[in-house]
Design a protein around this motif. Structure first.
Motif, PDB file in Angstrom:
ATOM      1  N   ASN A  31       0.835  -1.193   0.000  1.00  0.00           N
ATOM      2  CA  ASN A  31       0.000   0.000   0.000  1.00  0.00           C
ATOM      3  C   ASN A  31       0.873   1.246   0.000  1.00  0.00           C
ATOM      4  O   ASN A  31       1.715   1.403   0.866  1.00  0.00           O
ATOM      5  N   THR A  33       0.355   5.296   0.040  1.00  0.00           N
ATOM      6  CA  THR A  33      -0.619   6.374   0.187  1.00  0.00           C
ATOM      7  C   THR A  33       0.109   7.698   0.334  1.00  0.00           C
ATOM      8  O   THR A  33       1.052   7.806   1.109  1.00  0.00           O
ATOM      9  N   ASN A 124      -3.907   6.612  -3.438  1.00  0.00           N
ATOM     10  CA  ASN A 124      -3.678   5.332  -2.796  1.00  0.00           C
ATOM     11  C   ASN A 124      -3.453   4.281  -3.873  1.00  0.00           C
ATOM     12  O   ASN A 124      -4.339   4.056  -4.713  1.00  0.00           O
ATOM     13  N   ASN A 126      -2.708   0.334  -4.175  1.00  0.00           N
ATOM     14  CA  ASN A 126      -2.822  -0.814  -3.284  1.00  0.00           C
ATOM     15  C   ASN A 126      -2.740  -2.115  -4.055  1.00  0.00           C
ATOM     16  O   ASN A 126      -3.509  -2.335  -4.991  1.00  0.00           O
ATOM     17  N   ASN A 128      -2.365  -6.452  -3.458  1.00  0.00           N
ATOM     18  CA  ASN A 128      -2.391  -7.550  -2.499  1.00  0.00           C
ATOM     19  C   ASN A 128      -2.574  -8.868  -3.219  1.00  0.00           C
ATOM     20  O   ASN A 128      -2.780  -8.920  -4.394  1.00  0.00           O
TER      21      ASN A 128
END
Length: 128
Positions: A31, A33, A124, A126, A128
């Motif tokens: 992540n 940000t 942001n 992100n 995963n």
């Protein structure tokens, strides 16, 4: 070598080491940000990078911009230099969107160019 120059050099090395450490911590979590409030009449480009790992199953980007003056132009490029998302927000406009991106491993780069810009932005990235 002067004492001032030596102190400046040591200080610069410490700051860069700290930033590199923060980047590793941010990259590890998947992540990235960045949040900038209270931008006032700025003309320059902010650069945000995100390392996308081979093991990522999903990659999303969210961009929120509020422009009270000037303009904000952003361009998100993949590790191969191909533009994957871009936009412009002019004075008096707001933008708040997110999108799913291709799983191209490597370093992604988001550049936010501000021209006489006032306002704020939040980004942001992100994975995963």
């Amino acid at each position: 070598m002067s004492k001032k120059f030596m102190l400046f050099t040591v200080g610069a090395i410490l700051v860069l080491s700290f930033l590199a450490g923060c980047s590793r911590l941010t990259g590890h979590s998947g992540n990235t940000t960045t949040n900038r409030d209270n931008i006032t009449n700025e003309t320059h480009t902010d650069v945000i990078t995100h390392a996308l790992q081979n093991s990522a199953k999903k990659f999303t980007a969210a961009v929120e911009v509020n422009a009270s003056a000037g303009s904000f132009t952003w361009v998100l490029t993949d590790p191969n230099g191909a533009v994957q998302w871009n936009g412009v927000v002019e004075a008096g406009q707001s933008y708040d969107k997110s999108r799913r991106l291709p799983l191209t491993p490597g370093t992604w780069t988001l550049k936010i160019d501000m021209q006489g810009a006032s306002g704020s932005y939040r980004v942001n990235l992100n994975s995963n």
